[in-house]
Design an enzyme around this catalytic site. Structure first.
Site, PDB file in Angstrom:
ATOM      1  N   CYS A  37      42.829  44.647  34.124  1.00  0.00           N
ATOM      2  CA  CYS A  37      42.356  44.172  35.455  1.00  0.00           C
ATOM      3  C   CYS A  37      40.982  44.602  35.691  1.00  0.00           C
ATOM      4  O   CYS A  37      40.538  44.130  36.690  1.00  0.00           O
ATOM      5  CB  CYS A  37      43.499  44.523  36.478  1.00  0.00           C
ATOM      6  SG  CYS A  37      43.386  46.483  36.536  1.00  0.00           S
ATOM      7  N   ASP A  39      40.257  47.677  36.497  1.00  0.00           N
ATOM      8  CA  ASP A  39      40.402  48.911  37.147  1.00  0.00           C
ATOM      9  C   ASP A  39      40.153  50.079  36.143  1.00  0.00           C
ATOM     10  O   ASP A  39      40.340  50.141  34.958  1.00  0.00           O
ATOM     11  CB  ASP A  39      41.515  49.138  37.806  1.00  0.00           C
ATOM     12  CG  ASP A  39      41.697  48.164  39.089  1.00  0.00           C
ATOM     13  OD1 ASP A  39      40.456  47.683  39.747  1.00  0.00           O
ATOM     14  OD2 ASP A  39      42.770  47.817  39.557  1.00  0.00           O
ATOM     15  N   CYS A  63      44.829  50.156  42.184  1.00  0.00           N
ATOM     16  CA  CYS A  63      45.595  49.479  43.267  1.00  0.00           C
ATOM     17  C   CYS A  63      46.624  50.680  43.460  1.00  0.00           C
ATOM     18  O   CYS A  63      46.766  51.489  42.892  1.00  0.00           O
ATOM     19  CB  CYS A  63      46.431  48.418  43.132  1.00  0.00           C
ATOM     20  SG  CYS A  63      47.413  48.519  41.592  1.00  0.00           S
ATOM     21  N   CYS A 107      49.862  48.291  35.795  1.00  0.00           N
ATOM     22  CA  CYS A 107      49.313  49.436  36.352  1.00  0.00           C
ATOM     23  C   CYS A 107      49.740  50.641  35.936  1.00  0.00           C
ATOM     24  O   CYS A 107      49.370  51.633  35.767  1.00  0.00           O
ATOM     25  CB  CYS A 107      49.485  49.312  37.713  1.00  0.00           C
ATOM     26  SG  CYS A 107      49.009  47.717  38.450  1.00  0.00           S
TER      27      CYS A 107
HETATM   28 FE1  FES Z   1      44.439  47.097  38.314  1.00  0.00          FE
HETATM   29 FE2  FES Z   1      46.791  47.977  39.526  1.00  0.00          FE
HETATM   30  S1  FES Z   1      45.639  45.896  39.655  1.00  0.00           S
HETATM   31  S2  FES Z   1      45.700  49.043  38.164  1.00  0.00           S
END
Ligand code: FES
Length: 127
Positions: A37, A39, A63, A107
């Site tokens: 994602c 992140d 998130c 995640c």
């Molecule tokens: Fe990226 Fe949860 S949406 S870690």
């Protein structure tokens, strides 16, 4: 709001408390992983002379699912040998969290993969 989104109480508590968020001064290992994602998670590991995990911290841009999964991962590996800590998987984390929305399951994977990367890099001396 998190409850309505599908997060169970243990997951919400891990997210709100963020007990293991931050960094460790003089960590034995710092490793970073970027999720699908986009992140980012950074894991800090501290081990004793018998390679037992003493402390773990995560820094996360991510998130609620990522944060709760990472906090649960720390509790699962603390006090374990590096080899045993490598055995924790997504299912173990999910059990601790009880539930998070299905679209957030990746995640959990990011938290586990980052932990595994840290342990593997520590074992291979790449720190
Ligand atoms: Fe990226 Fe949860 S949406 S870690």
């Amino acid at each position: 709001m998190l409850t309505e989104a599908g997060y169970a109480d243990p997951a919400i508590n891990y997210y709100l408390e963020k007990k293991y968020m931050g960094h460790i001064e003089n960590a034995d290992q710092v490793s970073e992983k970027v999720g699908s994602c986009g992140d980012i998670m950074k894991v800090y590991l501290k081990v004793d002379e018998s390679k037992i995990i003493e402390d773990v911290r995560y820094e996360i841009t991510g998130c609620a699912g990522a944060i709760s999964a990472a906090m649960a991962a720390v509790e699962l590996v603390k006090g374990k040998t590096l080899d045993n800590a490598l055995k924790i998987n997504d299912g173990d984390i999910f059990k601790v969290l009880e539930n998070i929305p299905e679209k957030k399951h990746h995640c959990i994977q990011l938290a586990v993969k980052t932990m595994h990367l840290g342990i593997e890099e520590l074992l291979s001396g790449k720190n």
